[in-house]
Design an enzyme around this catalytic site. Structure first.
Site, mmCIF file in Angstrom:
data_model
loop_
_atom_site.group_PDB
_atom_site.id
_atom_site.type_symbol
_atom_site.label_atom_id
_atom_site.label_comp_id
_atom_site.label_asym_id
_atom_site.label_seq_id
_atom_site.Cartn_x
_atom_site.Cartn_y
_atom_site.Cartn_z
ATOM 1 C CE LYS A 1 -3.161 2.422 2.936
ATOM 2 N NZ LYS A 1 -4.240 2.502 3.690
ATOM 3 C CG ASP B 1 -5.282 7.716 5.203
ATOM 4 O OD1 ASP B 1 -6.557 8.315 4.609
ATOM 5 O OD2 ASP B 1 -5.845 6.754 5.308
ATOM 6 C CE LYS C 1 -6.283 8.549 8.726
ATOM 7 N NZ LYS C 1 -7.423 7.037 8.918
ATOM 8 C CG ASP D 1 -1.597 5.559 5.133
ATOM 9 O OD1 ASP D 1 -1.831 3.442 5.476
ATOM 10 O OD2 ASP D 1 -2.685 5.357 4.513
ATOM 11 C CG ASP E 1 -9.715 7.531 6.749
ATOM 12 O OD1 ASP E 1 -8.945 7.306 6.248
ATOM 13 O OD2 ASP E 1 -9.879 8.422 8.036
ATOM 14 C CD GLU F 1 -6.931 5.110 2.386
ATOM 15 O OE1 GLU F 1 -7.837 5.541 3.386
ATOM 16 O OE2 GLU F 1 -5.904 5.185 3.116
ATOM 17 N NE ARG G 1 -11.305 -0.939 3.442
ATOM 18 C CZ ARG G 1 -11.576 -1.144 4.578
ATOM 19 N NH1 ARG G 1 -13.031 -1.435 4.517
ATOM 20 N NH2 ARG G 1 -11.494 -0.382 5.266
HETATM 21 N N1 BES Z 1 -4.259 4.755 7.475
HETATM 22 C C1 BES Z 1 -5.568 4.169 7.488
HETATM 23 C C2 BES Z 1 -5.274 2.845 8.386
HETATM 24 C C3 BES Z 1 -3.921 2.849 9.928
HETATM 25 C C4 BES Z 1 -4.603 3.426 11.565
HETATM 26 C C5 BES Z 1 -2.406 3.110 9.764
HETATM 27 C C6 BES Z 1 -3.965 3.812 11.870
HETATM 28 C C7 BES Z 1 -1.785 3.627 10.516
HETATM 29 C C8 BES Z 1 -2.071 3.904 11.694
HETATM 30 C C9 BES Z 1 -6.862 3.711 6.378
HETATM 31 O O1 BES Z 1 -6.556 3.939 5.633
HETATM 32 C C10 BES Z 1 -7.876 3.995 7.310
HETATM 33 O O2 BES Z 1 -8.649 4.931 7.931
HETATM 34 N N2 BES Z 1 -9.517 3.196 7.753
HETATM 35 C C11 BES Z 1 -10.303 3.115 8.671
HETATM 36 C C12 BES Z 1 -11.402 2.369 7.939
HETATM 37 C C13 BES Z 1 -12.558 2.651 7.860
HETATM 38 C C14 BES Z 1 -12.774 3.992 7.559
HETATM 39 C C15 BES Z 1 -13.700 2.184 7.366
HETATM 40 C C16 BES Z 1 -9.932 2.948 9.941
HETATM 41 O O3 BES Z 1 -9.520 1.952 10.473
HETATM 42 O O4 BES Z 1 -10.249 3.568 10.925
HETATM 43 ZN ZN ZN Z 2 -5.385 4.557 4.822
HETATM 44 ZN ZN ZN Z 3 -7.812 5.941 5.086
#
Ligand code: BES
Ligand code: ZN
Ligand code: ZN
Length: 477
Positions: free
Chosen positions: A246, A251, A258, A269, A328, A330, A332
């Site tokens: 990834k 992000d 966020k 990220d 968020d 993104e 996937r």
């Molecule tokens: N990049 C984040 C995941 C992440 C969280 C990485 C903490 C490193 C540390 C990912 O893109 C994300 O924002 N995921 C969301 C998904 C949700 C919106 C379904 C999450 O995990 O909150």
């Molecule tokens: Zn992310």
């Molecule tokens: Zn994200």
């Protein structure tokens, strides 16, 4: 600068010296003075912690590292790494440049773990410091009858690769955007003598990578898609081992921005991307006879004039449609395009690494990664064993169909979020839609980045993923 490990056949008498022992009684009389010995004996107590005794002989020091571990398996290697981190703090305080090392009654693998950690513990990201206090350690001389030159080379290479992985993760997006990261990959590929192709936005459009393009739509920097390949003539595998990382260079969450301080570390990220690129670099530089391809979709994720929005339905590289219900989620989307793209390589196995979900972090914390697999049970166990060795451990989560139901969309084939529960797994189920080969998914959101010093893993980017992937390639030989 990165300290270099060198093999020596004998320790010299007047150099700073580290001796690793199980028990101080293992030390022979010639190693210490009478006074030093009686000091050690007097201060000796039974304990289970690593202890460092240091003797100042004025023009050099002798450090006795007493590793009193009850562990016998791979956990002992981790005790060695932690001990090495401690000794490096001592060396730093004394500004020691060159040091020699020997080990008593512990095996070669323990020495290797100790050496690796001495280098990794010396890492610092000083690029943006005006006043640099460079790390003093330059050379580590290792003495062990069974230590081979090529093993020393491999150790130096894998440490260098881990440094490079950390450097990339620590770079902020105002330097390391999607274009720049592809340039870093070109540098890695040229350095290691492997082939590389970087697709620009036009090519990505032609390939109809709707996920990568949607995530990129709020950005001023175009996306990139990088394919690196190392194909040695003597490769043991007929079909390639493919790594996918990834590469979200930042992000913000996009329109689902966020909030609070949850955005602070999000330059990390792209840690999956950094890991798969530097692992390939290390495998190529070490001439490991395994055919490997690393693939990275890269973009930032931010709100902008044309940013993708909730409710959008996008068509992915493999033709499937996705309803976006959270911008968020993104990672996937860009991974899905990469996973369906790599189908053309007819891979033996695909392993993706991604800082994918906060859900994985909440489930198991930052000490390990979450792993899932489809049709790759054997490879998964092999990989878990590699992770135990390098202490990048994997906790297996299921890909049961019950979770698949949670990402059904009313108007498209699937949606990009599940419910409030089991977020790491629903993310895995989403990716599964784009795979058609033995596949392992590793969610490294927890361990990839740390905001306080974590032993030899350091501060900031930990370099998580590089070492386990190199180990996995070696395990195929
Ligand atoms: N990049 C984040 C995941 C992440 C969280 C990485 C903490 C490193 C540390 C990912 O893109 C994300 O924002 N995921 C969301 C998904 C949700 C919106 C379904 C999450 O995990 O909150
Ligand atoms: Zn992310
Ligand atoms: Zn994200």
């Amino acid at each position: 600068m990165i300290p270099k490990i060198q093999k020596i056949f004998q320790c010299s008498p007047d150099l700073d010296t580290i001796i690793i022992v199980k028990d101080i009684n293992d030390l022979s009389k010639s190693m210490l003075t009478k006074a030093e010995f009686s000091y050690l004996k007097k201060n000796h107590e039974t304990h289970s912690e690593t202890k460092i005794h240091s003797f100042n002989r004025f023009d050099y020091h002798v450090f006795i590292v007493e590793v009193c571990s009850k562990n016998t398996d791979e956990l002992l290697f981790e005790d060695m790494r932690k001990a090495a981190f401690k000794i490096v703090q001592n060396l730093k305080a004394l500004k020691i440049k060159n040091v020699q090392l020997s080990i008593l009654h512990y095996d070669l693998q323990c020495l290797q773990a100790f050496l690796e950690s001495m280098v990794l513990s010396s890492y610092e990201f000083t690029k943006y410091k005006t006043e640099k206090t460079p790390n003093s350690l330059e050379l580590i001389f290792a003495e062990h009858a069974l230590l081979q030159e090529n093993e020393v080379d491999e150790l130096n290479i894998v440490c260098d690769a881990t440094y490079r992985c950390r450097d990339m993760v620590n770079e902020p997006v105002n330097y390391l955007d999607a274009i720049k990261i592809s340039e870093e990959f070109i540098e890695l590929a040229q350095n290691a003598g492997c082939s590389i192709e970087v697709f620009n936005k036009k090519k990505i459009e032609a390939l109809k990578m709707g996920g990568l393009l949607a995530v990129n739509s709020g950005s001023k920097t175009p996306p990139t898609f990088t394919v690196m390949e190392y194909k040695p003539k003597n490769a043991v595998n007929k079909k390639p081992l493919v790594f996918v990382g990834k590469g979200v260079v930042y992000d913000t969450g996009g329109l689902n921005i966020k909030t609070g301080n949850s955005m602070d570390g999000m330059k990390c990220d792209m840690a999956g991307a950094a890991a798969v690129a530097t692992a390939l670099y290390a495998i190529a530089k070490s001439h490991i006879a395994v055919w490997v391809i690393s693939v990275v979709p890269a973009t930032d994720n931010r709100p902008g004039e044309n940013a993708y929005t909730n409710g959008d339905v996008i068509r992915m590289h493999n033709g499937k449609t996705v309803e976006v219900l959270n911008t968020d989620a993104e990672g996937r989307l860009i991974l899905a395009d990469a996973l369906s793209y790599v189908q053309k390589f007819k891979p033996q196995c695909v392993i993706d690494l991604a800082t994918l979900t906060g859900s994985a972090v909440r489930a198991i914390g930052s000490v390990a990664m979450v792993g899932m697999n489809k049709d790759a049970a054997k490879e998964f166990i092999l990989l878990q064993n590699c992770g135990n060795k390098t202490h990048e451990r994997i906790v297996e989560f299921p890909l049961w169909e019950d979770y698949g139901a949670m990402i059904k969309s009313d108007i498209a084939d699937i949606k990009n979020i599940g419910g409030a529960e089991a977020g790491a797994i629903t993310a895995g189920k989403f990716l599964e839609h784009f795979t058609s080969y033995p596949w392992i998914h590793l969610d490294i959101a927890g361990p990839a980045f740390t905001s306080s010093v974590d032993s030899y893993r350091g501060l900031g980017g930990t370099g998580w993923g590089t070492r386990i992937l190199v180990e996995f390639a070696k395990s195929m030989l």
